[in-house]
Every structure is written in C-alpha cells, then in structure tokens.
Design an enzyme around this catalytic site. Sequence first.
Site, PDB file in Angstrom:
ATOM      1  N   ALA A   1      -4.185  -5.331   1.367  1.00  0.00           N
ATOM      2  CA  ALA A   1      -4.787  -6.653   1.155  1.00  0.00           C
ATOM      3  C   ALA A   1      -5.686  -6.994   2.330  1.00  0.00           C
ATOM      4  CB  ALA A   1      -3.690  -7.701   1.037  1.00  0.00           C
TER       5      ALA A   1
ATOM      6  N   ASP B   1       8.615  -8.691  10.855  1.00  0.00           N
ATOM      7  CA  ASP B   1       8.134  -8.032  12.073  1.00  0.00           C
ATOM      8  C   ASP B   1       6.745  -8.515  12.491  1.00  0.00           C
ATOM      9  OD1 ASP B   1      10.471  -6.610  11.990  1.00  0.00           O
ATOM     10  OD2 ASP B   1       9.558  -4.640  11.737  1.00  0.00           O
TER      11      ASP B   1
ATOM     12  N   LYS C   1       0.811  -1.222   0.000  1.00  0.00           N
ATOM     13  CA  LYS C   1       0.000   0.000   0.000  1.00  0.00           C
ATOM     14  C   LYS C   1       0.844   1.271   0.000  1.00  0.00           C
ATOM     15  CE  LYS C   1      -0.454   0.586   4.934  1.00  0.00           C
ATOM     16  NZ  LYS C   1      -1.234   1.026   6.047  1.00  0.00           N
TER      17      LYS C   1
ATOM     18  N   HIS D   1      47.059  -7.152  16.754  1.00  0.00           N
ATOM     19  CA  HIS D   1      47.436  -6.211  17.813  1.00  0.00           C
ATOM     20  C   HIS D   1      47.983  -4.954  17.141  1.00  0.00           C
ATOM     21  CE1 HIS D   1      48.950  -4.725  21.621  1.00  0.00           C
ATOM     22  NE2 HIS D   1      50.068  -4.403  20.984  1.00  0.00           N
TER      23      HIS D   1
ATOM     24  N   ILE E   1      14.649   3.175  19.572  1.00  0.00           N
ATOM     25  CA  ILE E   1      14.294   4.311  18.700  1.00  0.00           C
ATOM     26  C   ILE E   1      14.517   5.617  19.466  1.00  0.00           C
ATOM     27  CG2 ILE E   1      12.397   5.452  17.475  1.00  0.00           C
ATOM     28  CD1 ILE E   1      11.335   2.639  16.777  1.00  0.00           C
TER      29      ILE E   1
ATOM     30  N   LYS F   1      20.102   5.090  10.032  1.00  0.00           N
ATOM     31  CA  LYS F   1      21.544   4.864  10.207  1.00  0.00           C
ATOM     32  C   LYS F   1      22.353   5.815   9.325  1.00  0.00           C
ATOM     33  CE  LYS F   1      20.030   1.792  12.886  1.00  0.00           C
ATOM     34  NZ  LYS F   1      18.656   2.229  13.024  1.00  0.00           N
TER      35      LYS F   1
ATOM     36  N   GLY G   1       9.161   7.035  25.611  1.00  0.00           N
ATOM     37  CA  GLY G   1       9.677   5.690  25.330  1.00  0.00           C
ATOM     38  C   GLY G   1      11.166   5.657  25.604  1.00  0.00           C
TER      39      GLY G   1
ATOM     40  N   CYS H   1      12.311  -1.100   6.721  1.00  0.00           N
ATOM     41  CA  CYS H   1      13.757  -0.884   6.849  1.00  0.00           C
ATOM     42  C   CYS H   1      14.240   0.170   5.861  1.00  0.00           C
ATOM     43  CB  CYS H   1      14.487  -2.200   6.604  1.00  0.00           C
ATOM     44  SG  CYS H   1      16.245  -1.984   6.346  1.00  0.00           S
TER      45      CYS H   1
ATOM     46  N   ALA I   1       7.852   7.117  20.772  1.00  0.00           N
ATOM     47  CA  ALA I   1       8.697   5.972  20.400  1.00  0.00           C
ATOM     48  C   ALA I   1       8.426   4.859  21.391  1.00  0.00           C
ATOM     49  CB  ALA I   1      10.160   6.393  20.417  1.00  0.00           C
TER      50      ALA I   1
END
Length: 489
Positions: free
Chosen positions: A113, A331, A33, A463, A194, A49, A190, A40, A288
């Site tokens: 849908a 998700d 939609k 190192h 986030i 990011k 929150g 993401c 958030a």
Amino acid sequence: MEEFDFLVIGSGSGLDVANVAANRGQSVAVVEKGPLGGTCLNRGCIPSKQLLYHADVYETIESAGEFHIDAEIEAVDFAEMVREVNEDVAESSASIRSGLQSSERHRLFDGEARFVDDRTVEIHGGEDDGSPARGAGEDDGARIRAETVLIAAGTRPGIPDIDGIDAVDYLTSTEALELESPPDRLVIVGGGYIAAELGHFFGTFGSDVTILGRRPQLLPNTDPEVAAAFTDRYRGRFDVQTGYAVTEVAEANGEITVEALPYEYGDDPGVVEGGEALSVAGDELLVAAGRVPNTDTLDLEQTAVQTDEAGFVETDEYLRTDAEGVWALGDIVGEYLLKHSANHEAQSVARNIFGEEPEPVDYSAMPYAVFGSPEVAGVGATEDELRAADREYATNTYRYDETARGDAMHADGFVKVLIDLEGEILGCHIVGPDASTLIQEVVTAMTAGSGTVRDIRESIHVHPALPEVVQRAFSGQFSRGGGGHQHHH
C-alpha cells in the site's frame, strides 16, 4: 476507486481490529504484500519458539547425566524439524487467507500500500505466494479509499551500514529460521534477543557460534545484573565478543570474514579508531542488529502522518496519528516490538475507534521474555532506569537453588525485585528456567492487584513448586538503592 469503511495495512495484529469492524457490519479492506499473519506467525515468535523448544528438549536429554540417568542422543533430523515447523506456519497463514477470501465483509488486496492522500492508498505489485486463487499483481494499480485507516505494516530486519555487506550472502532471522542444516561456524552480528535465541538454537545443534555485540553485555535492555549473568552463561557456551562494532565483511571461497573494532558507549559513542581490530571467520553470517519500521514503503509524505527520527509512526496516547481518521499500532509505532504488545494495542484501538470514550493505551505492566538458555523475562523498570531517574528504591534478589524445586532441578538463576519505599512494585527481572512463566504472577499483581509486594508475599504458593522463588524474592530483606543511597546486596 473502491470505497470501504475500514482499511488495514498489514495482516498481523491489525486484523484483530479489522475483524471488530467487520463484525459491526463495516466493509473492510486488508492490504498485505506477503503471507498472511504478520511477522509473529511467519518469521517471528511462532516458528522461532517452536524450533527453540526442540533445542530445550535436546539440552534436557544432554544434561540427564547430572541426574544419574544415562541417555544419549543417537540422531537429530534437523531438516525435518525445520520443515515441519515451516509447514505448520504456512498452513496457519493459508487458513487466514482462505478465511478472508471467503468472508463477505473482507476484501484482500495483494501488494504494497502506498498513500495517495490521508485516506487513499494505491496497491503496488503483489507477490505470488503460491496460492492458486491469486496470481501475482492482480491488484496492481488498484486505488482504495476508506473512512478509517489503520497502519499496522510492521518492521523488517535492520541491515547496518557495514563495508561489503551488499556483496555478502548474509542471513537475517527470516532466512535463519528456514536453514535445513546448522552451519559449522555461525557468526552473529548483534547482541539482543534475536542473537540470544538463534545462538542458543544453532549452538545446541552443533554450530560453533560467535556473537559480536556493540554493548558491554548481551541483552543490554534488560536489568544490568540479569544481562551480566546471561552474558556470563553465554560466554561459557559460545565465543562472545562484546564491545565491538563490525566495520567490514567479505566473502571468498564460501567463507565469510568479519572485521570489527572496539566500540565505546558513553557521551560520545562510536568506534575506537586505532583500536585493536578483531577478525572472525564463519560459514554463515546472521545479521541480528535490530529491526526497522516499514514506513519507508508507504509514501507517508503524501499524508499528515508524522514519523520520528527512527522512522516509527508518531501517535498520541490513543494511537491516533496526526492524520484525521488514521490510526497505527504494533511494531510500526515502535513502543514495544512484541506480539503481545501489538495484541494489547489492537484491543485499545478497537475500543477507541468503536467505543464511547477513548482510553489511553496502558503500557505500565508490559512484560518481555527471551527464550535463550537460560530464559530471561522481566516487567517494569530496570535498576539502570531507576538510577537514571534518581528514584529511591529498594531491591532484593533470590536464587532458584535456594528453593526446594530449584535445587531439585539444579537450576542456576535468580529473581530480582525492585520496589519503591512504600512497597509498590517498580520492576521484576528473572534469569533462569521458566522465567517467561514465572514473570506472569508479577504482571498480574501489577495489573489486577494492588501492585505491591504484599500481593505476592501474602498469596499462598504451592510448596515445593518453582514460583516459590518469586515469592521469596518478594519476602526477603530489601536493601536501599538510588536517590543518593549506596546499593548493597
């Protein structure tokens, strides 16, 4: 009614499975939609990011004085920064759209849908995203049936039930990523990742940030020691109020006022009635407070698909739902709300649908990272979880500044390791620079190696590079904890 072999709802990681179906010669329907590419790409990890990296560069220049370098920032073109990132995202999304539209095997349906039965959906609405190829609602009312259906419709920001919230012009992460100037005073409701990331972003570029979280610490799902260190660092930068639940918000003359009451966790969690109220004012309010699954838009009651109390789709260990031929991932199944988890699930679903023998999804070494300042990352169990399960374990912590590279960087932070008494890695949690990179060797040891302390302790580390802090955390003196033992450092 149009018939397809494969139907995917959502155009995030579900597209990975759709592409496998198409490459095997199947006809594929994609229902979306909004802009293509899922959370993401459009309003999650990619834009956030990219923007956060700008904040990291700013912080680096700001701290140059510690290294006897005199540098000053003359100007920041905040609007251009945000526009460039959002244009980049829009281009990526448009290229996914044109790829689907020029494909002979995929058919894209614009809209939402809604299920009519287990494997039939009807398209509702559709939004005009400005692409010349389609107007709004061209597919409205279309019915699609498929042999195999994949529900990958994601989540959206959750809006808690706060008095007055509907009358206030608040932001969610979606709108916050499009603001072309930092607010003077930003109030964030929150205390999760986030809030941590966007607090860092806006705070770096000049906003006075107040964070209101219900839990005693920010990032409450991380290891308790890491959460405490992170909260402490944020208290140094921002007005951090933990242990408060927001009860009321109001807006007048362009100012937003937020009222909160003390909140107690425990057997009977809730607001402390009669507790001393806290009142905070700001120019923008960012909500958030977690994310909710988009299952309520799908009319799942027309199907055999089951959801849990929070609305996430119930699946078995192969990611099959209770409806024949209907799968779910990402998700919306609520396992881990992380893009790399959704991609991992997509590989599993593709293998389980098109392979010979189904295999359960392996979540055993699922890492997470929070791109705040400091960065936080981890994999496996936290100390809280081990105590709750009454597991015997041993733990060791090593500080960045006790390594040559960490000292050179003036790095503040530590790596914390949790192992069982046989030396198997149970968890690792990091707070400090490049935590998201440093965690990877532990994930690899847990996934591809024997999953023991020895994998990391006996690997040769460059190192003096930063991964030495991980090696030393795994090589030091462990102390016993859990299973009735007292825990010492």
